[in-house]
Design a protein around this motif. Structure first.
Motif, PDB file in Angstrom:
ATOM      1  N   GLY A 107      32.699  30.573  19.758  1.00 42.90           N
ATOM      2  CA  GLY A 107      33.925  31.015  19.095  1.00 42.90           C
ATOM      3  C   GLY A 107      33.590  32.100  18.086  1.00 42.90           C
ATOM      4  N   ARG A 108      33.919  31.837  16.809  1.00 35.33           N
ATOM      5  CA  ARG A 108      33.619  32.847  15.784  1.00 35.33           C
ATOM      6  C   ARG A 108      32.288  32.582  15.077  1.00 35.33           C
ATOM      7  NH1 ARG A 108      38.896  33.619  12.191  1.00 35.33           N
ATOM      8  NH2 ARG A 108      38.971  31.364  12.368  1.00 35.33           N
ATOM      9  N   THR A 109      31.656  31.442  15.458  1.00 34.37           N
ATOM     10  CA  THR A 109      30.382  31.096  14.817  1.00 34.37           C
ATOM     11  C   THR A 109      29.215  31.711  15.595  1.00 34.37           C
ATOM     12  OG1 THR A 109      31.381  28.989  14.236  1.00 34.37           O
ATOM     13  CG2 THR A 109      28.994  29.147  13.985  1.00 34.37           C
ATOM     14  N   LYS A 110      28.337  32.363  14.867  1.00 35.67           N
ATOM     15  CA  LYS A 110      27.160  32.970  15.494  1.00 35.67           C
ATOM     16  C   LYS A 110      25.990  32.016  15.369  1.00 35.67           C
ATOM     17  CE  LYS A 110      27.109  37.964  15.759  1.00 35.67           C
ATOM     18  NZ  LYS A 110      26.491  39.183  15.235  1.00 35.67           N
ATOM     19  N   ALA A 111      25.456  31.545  16.483  1.00 38.48           N
ATOM     20  CA  ALA A 111      24.282  30.663  16.435  1.00 38.48           C
ATOM     21  C   ALA A 111      23.008  31.496  16.463  1.00 38.48           C
ATOM     22  CB  ALA A 111      24.309  29.698  17.605  1.00 38.48           C
TER      23      ALA A 111
ATOM     24  N   ILE B 267       3.530  25.098  20.261  1.00 40.88           N
ATOM     25  CA  ILE B 267       4.152  26.022  19.313  1.00 40.88           C
ATOM     26  C   ILE B 267       5.295  25.320  18.588  1.00 40.88           C
ATOM     27  CG2 ILE B 267       5.355  28.250  19.084  1.00 40.88           C
ATOM     28  CD1 ILE B 267       3.938  29.092  21.704  1.00 40.88           C
ATOM     29  N   GLY B 268       5.292  25.436  17.287  1.00 44.44           N
ATOM     30  CA  GLY B 268       6.377  24.844  16.495  1.00 44.44           C
ATOM     31  C   GLY B 268       7.519  25.840  16.353  1.00 44.44           C
ATOM     32  N   ILE B 269       8.701  25.397  16.705  1.00 49.69           N
ATOM     33  CA  ILE B 269       9.894  26.233  16.503  1.00 49.69           C
ATOM     34  C   ILE B 269      10.599  25.617  15.292  1.00 49.69           C
ATOM     35  CG2 ILE B 269      12.024  27.131  17.543  1.00 49.69           C
ATOM     36  CD1 ILE B 269       9.624  27.986  19.137  1.00 49.69           C
ATOM     37  N   LEU B 270      10.471  26.271  14.176  1.00 52.70           N
ATOM     38  CA  LEU B 270      10.939  25.661  12.927  1.00 52.70           C
ATOM     39  C   LEU B 270      12.173  26.372  12.394  1.00 52.70           C
ATOM     40  CD1 LEU B 270       7.455  25.405  11.184  1.00 52.70           C
ATOM     41  CD2 LEU B 270       8.472  23.855  12.839  1.00 52.70           C
ATOM     42  N   GLY B 271      12.913  25.647  11.617  1.00 51.34           N
ATOM     43  CA  GLY B 271      14.100  26.238  11.007  1.00 51.34           C
ATOM     44  C   GLY B 271      14.962  25.150  10.406  1.00 51.34           C
ATOM     45  N   ARG B 272      15.831  25.569   9.495  1.00 45.75           N
ATOM     46  CA  ARG B 272      16.726  24.606   8.849  1.00 45.75           C
ATOM     47  C   ARG B 272      17.839  24.216   9.808  1.00 45.75           C
ATOM     48  NH1 ARG B 272      15.570  25.559   3.320  1.00 45.75           N
ATOM     49  NH2 ARG B 272      16.837  23.741   2.847  1.00 45.75           N
ATOM     50  N   ASN B 273      18.671  23.266   9.388  1.00 49.14           N
ATOM     51  CA  ASN B 273      19.837  22.885  10.196  1.00 49.14           C
ATOM     52  C   ASN B 273      20.698  24.121  10.450  1.00 49.14           C
ATOM     53  OD1 ASN B 273      19.245  20.175  10.317  1.00 49.14           O
ATOM     54  ND2 ASN B 273      20.366  19.694   8.444  1.00 49.14           N
ATOM     55  N   GLY B 274      21.109  24.286  11.702  1.00 51.81           N
ATOM     56  CA  GLY B 274      21.996  25.407  12.038  1.00 51.81           C
ATOM     57  C   GLY B 274      21.304  26.750  12.122  1.00 51.81           C
ATOM     58  N   ALA B 275      19.953  26.732  12.125  1.00 47.86           N
ATOM     59  CA  ALA B 275      19.219  28.009  12.175  1.00 47.86           C
ATOM     60  C   ALA B 275      19.311  28.662  13.547  1.00 47.86           C
ATOM     61  CB  ALA B 275      17.766  27.777  11.807  1.00 47.86           C
ATOM     62  N   GLY B 276      19.519  27.840  14.582  1.00 48.06           N
ATOM     63  CA  GLY B 276      19.614  28.376  15.947  1.00 48.06           C
ATOM     64  C   GLY B 276      18.483  27.915  16.861  1.00 48.06           C
ATOM     65  N   LYS B 277      17.671  26.940  16.377  1.00 48.14           N
ATOM     66  CA  LYS B 277      16.536  26.458  17.184  1.00 48.14           C
ATOM     67  C   LYS B 277      16.998  25.817  18.488  1.00 48.14           C
ATOM     68  CE  LYS B 277      15.378  23.293  14.190  1.00 48.14           C
ATOM     69  NZ  LYS B 277      16.408  23.310  13.169  1.00 48.14           N
TER      70      LYS B 277
ATOM     71  N   LEU C  94      20.440  26.141  30.138  1.00 47.55           N
ATOM     72  CA  LEU C  94      21.667  25.346  29.975  1.00 47.55           C
ATOM     73  C   LEU C  94      22.800  26.206  29.412  1.00 47.55           C
ATOM     74  CD1 LEU C  94      20.157  22.061  28.492  1.00 47.55           C
ATOM     75  CD2 LEU C  94      20.565  22.640  30.879  1.00 47.55           C
ATOM     76  N   LEU C  95      22.432  27.115  28.529  1.00 45.44           N
ATOM     77  CA  LEU C  95      23.438  27.998  27.923  1.00 45.44           C
ATOM     78  C   LEU C  95      23.175  29.430  28.346  1.00 45.44           C
ATOM     79  CD1 LEU C  95      23.541  26.704  24.220  1.00 45.44           C
ATOM     80  CD2 LEU C  95      25.063  26.073  26.090  1.00 45.44           C
ATOM     81  N   LYS C  96      24.254  30.213  28.303  1.00 46.90           N
ATOM     82  CA  LYS C  96      24.151  31.631  28.662  1.00 46.90           C
ATOM     83  C   LYS C  96      24.254  32.440  27.377  1.00 46.90           C
ATOM     84  CE  LYS C  96      26.431  34.673  31.973  1.00 46.90           C
ATOM     85  NZ  LYS C  96      25.200  35.193  32.530  1.00 46.90           N
ATOM     86  N   PRO C  97      23.319  33.363  27.146  1.00 54.34           N
ATOM     87  CA  PRO C  97      23.420  34.138  25.904  1.00 54.34           C
ATOM     88  C   PRO C  97      24.652  35.039  25.904  1.00 54.34           C
ATOM     89  CG  PRO C  97      21.595  34.924  27.257  1.00 54.34           C
ATOM     90  CD  PRO C  97      22.139  33.726  27.945  1.00 54.34           C
ATOM     91  N   SER C  98      25.204  35.283  24.712  1.00 58.60           N
ATOM     92  CA  SER C  98      26.361  36.185  24.621  1.00 58.60           C
ATOM     93  C   SER C  98      25.902  37.636  24.714  1.00 58.60           C
ATOM     94  CB  SER C  98      27.092  35.986  23.295  1.00 58.60           C
ATOM     95  OG  SER C  98      27.325  34.626  23.068  1.00 58.60           O
ATOM     96  N   GLY C  99      24.665  37.898  24.326  1.00 58.09           N
ATOM     97  CA  GLY C  99      24.122  39.249  24.410  1.00 58.09           C
ATOM     98  C   GLY C  99      22.611  39.206  24.438  1.00 58.09           C
ATOM     99  N   GLY C 100      21.981  40.320  24.817  1.00 56.43           N
ATOM    100  CA  GLY C 100      20.529  40.378  24.894  1.00 56.43           C
ATOM    101  C   GLY C 100      20.021  39.797  26.204  1.00 56.43           C
ATOM    102  N   THR C 101      18.701  39.744  26.327  1.00 54.68           N
ATOM    103  CA  THR C 101      18.125  39.213  27.572  1.00 54.68           C
ATOM    104  C   THR C 101      17.096  38.127  27.271  1.00 54.68           C
ATOM    105  OG1 THR C 101      16.459  40.945  27.575  1.00 54.68           O
ATOM    106  CG2 THR C 101      18.402  41.348  28.925  1.00 54.68           C
ATOM    107  N   VAL C 102      17.033  37.185  28.191  1.00 54.91           N
ATOM    108  CA  VAL C 102      16.065  36.085  28.082  1.00 54.91           C
ATOM    109  C   VAL C 102      15.305  36.010  29.395  1.00 54.91           C
ATOM    110  CG1 VAL C 102      15.761  33.608  27.698  1.00 54.91           C
ATOM    111  CG2 VAL C 102      17.628  34.798  26.590  1.00 54.91           C
TER     112      VAL C 102
END
Lengths: 241, 301
Positions: free
Chosen positions: B14-18, B32-42, B52-60
């Motif tokens: 929606g309007r929230t950017k993850a 490898i540790g993927i670290l970050g606070r709550n809601g960081a996008g990990k 499972l998810l499709k990015p809104s932009g960029g490439t993976v």
């Protein structure tokens, strides 16, 4: 560990089919339960008509497996909604597969279940004759012999397949986008509204009119289109928590 | 070969950017540790890598391929997380059989042994398990699947200390026996941080830091001692935390410039190493911290 596994689509479809069979026994169980309930209802029969005067008393009881047919169709309407829902999607994507292999596996699973369900319904229909025989009353058998039952099986399979595929398509569309699902539903209503003057039931009857085999082919085509619609609609579906 | 590659990836709900332009390349058989606070996008990043998810932009790219809708990637990468919904009518033993059929390298003997060790009955249903047991079972399935890319998202939640320690030992043994890329995301790192060879810190949907875990830890030290001395050091380096402790005494968590070290007891200060957990939390903390928020909210009352 740099060697990557190279799975085939066939394997993924087979695994999806098998997982539905073993891991979602409730779907098959609900079909069996509904058919048993249908048979139980059919056992008591329904009063056709009766008359009595001073000399003669006639009471006709109609034994048929119509309740089994009705409940099988109801199952074909409801069960695909469960399989196309988000919970099933999340569960399926724990295992290897793509969206297309998932839908194909599910479609084949429903096709197999519909054929099995139609067969048992036809057998129940044949067995309903025995219900009349048990009380020892005079019996009027349905005409047509084996051909009648084959036609029943074919027509019922076609109907269930069409209903199940339509329901699966609607469920998939709903889980992808509720807006799209309601928009499509509104579009269908508008379509029927536009056809109001030309008697839509007559058109539907016209489309599916013909011998049983032709009817089955038409419903099969309709079902394939619905399943393809579900594959297309679900091809970009995300697996959300 | 780069196993996992994010190029300027964005993801919106929606309007929230993850994720807002995540660029990250991970390669090699490493933990490898993927670290970050709550809601960081990990979690979002891992779900995108798992297809499972499709990015809104960029490439993976995972193993050089877009993971979304890829049959090949789904068979070679598995994401283990708390919300895994196994088929509800299957008992745990049957789930393991199903995993064995789906993942050709799945080691069912290992999975059953671990299940027994952790006291999880194989005749139970997944929904009947407690939170810790569910996560233990999920981790067991992930480890036994032996996919070339194994991702864990907050895998240790709810586990007691004994189970945590045992399962991490198994994880390390599995990595040594079958080297592969293991991504471990989380924010409670007690007992885990020593396993990391690299860390990637995600903050507000972007990559904040990616590099060797030990080098990252060595960049941060905690100094404590007389307030004037602490403040003198802090004025020359980047301070992530500074607070008064006892009257006339202070403590600070500082980030040292590249190649610079502080000798222990420099200028009467006590210098100590910082756990990875504290370092990344300090790095991603908002300026002023919770003390400033509380003071501002209560107008200093």
């Amino acid at each position: 560990m740099s060697m990557l596994t190279q799975p085939t689509a066939g394997e993924a479809v087979r695994n999806q089919f098998a997982r539905n069979l073993y891991g979602r026994s409730g779907i098959l169980g609900s079909l069996l339960a509904l058919q048993v309930i249908g048979v139980a209802i059919a056992f008591f029969g329904s009063n056709g008509f009766g008359t009595a005067d001073g000399q003669v008393s006639i009471n006709v009881v109609d034994y048929s497996a119509n309740p089994v047919i009705g409940l099988t169709l109801l199952w074909a309407l409801i069960a695909p909604l469960y399989l196309s829902g988000r919970d099933s999607l999340r569960s399926d994507f724990i295992f290897p597969g793509s969206r297309a292999t998932r839908h194909i596996g599910n479609s084949l699973y429903f096709a197999a279940l519909v054929l099995a369900g139609s067969l048992t319904t036809t057998l129940a229909f044949m067995a309903s004759v025995l219900f009349a025989a048990i009380p020892g009353e005079p019996l009027i058998l349905p005409g047509g012999g084996v051909g009648y039952y084959v036609s029943l099986f074919v027509v019922l399979s076609g109907c269930c397949l069409l209903v199940a595929s339509g329901s699966y398509f609607a469920g998939t569309l709903f889980s992808v986008s509720r807006f799209a699902a309601f928009a499509l539903f509104a579009l269908v209503l508008v379509f029927f509204r536009l056809l109001a003057n030309v008697d839509p039931p007559a058109i539907l009857v016209g489309i599916f009119k013909g011998p049983a085999a032709l009817f089955f082919l038409k419903t099969l085509l309709g079902a394939v289109l619905f399943f393809i619609g579900a594959i297309i609609a679900g091809s970009r579906q995300e697996v959300k928590e | 070969m780069t196993e996992v590659e994010f190029k300027n990836v964005t993801k919106k709900y929606g309007r929230t950017k993850a994720l807002s332009g995540l660029t990250l390349n991970l390669s090699g058989n490493k933990i490898i540790g993927i670290l970050g606070r709550n809601g960081a996008g990990k979690s979002t990043a891992l779900q995108i890598a798992a297809g499972l998810l499709k990015p809104s932009g960029g490439t993976v790219a995972v193993f050089g391929e877009n993971p979304f809708n890829s049959l090949r990637i789904s068979a070679n990468a598995i994401l283990i997380h708390e919300g895994m919904a196994f088929p509800p009518s299957l008992r745990l033993g049957a789930i393991l059989d199903e995993m064995k059929r789906a993942y050709p390298r799945f080691d069912i003997k290992l999975a059953l042994s671990l299940l027994e060790h952790f006291g999880i009955p194989d005749h139970a249903f997944h929904v009947q398990l407690s939170k810790g047991m569910k996560n233990t079972f999920n981790m067991i399935t992930g480890l036994a699947a032996r996919t070339p890319l194994l991702m864990f998202d907050e895998p240790l939640n709810g586990m007691d200390a004994g189970v945590r320690s045992d399962i991490l030992r198994v994880l390390l043994k599995e990595f040594i026996a079958q080297p592969r890329m293991i991504l471990l995301s989380g924010h409670q790192l007690e007992g885990v941080e020593d396993l990391f060879e690299e860390v990637a810190i995600i903050h507000e949907g972007r990559l904040l830091h990616h590099g060797n875990a030990d080098e990252f830890k060595e960049r941060f030290v905690r100094i404590s001692g007389p307030g004037t001395e602490v403040r003198r050091v802090v004025s020359r380096v980047r301070a992530l935390e500074l607070r008064d402790t006892l009257p006339g005494m202070a403590e600070a968590l500082i980030e040292l410039p590249d190649g610079q070290t502080l000798p222990e007891s420099a200028g009467g200060l006590s210098v100590s190493a910082v756990p990875l957990n504290d370092a990344y939390i300090a790095l991603t903390r908002r300026k002023g911290g919770i003390d400033r928020v509380y003071a501002d909210a209560t107008d200093g009352r």
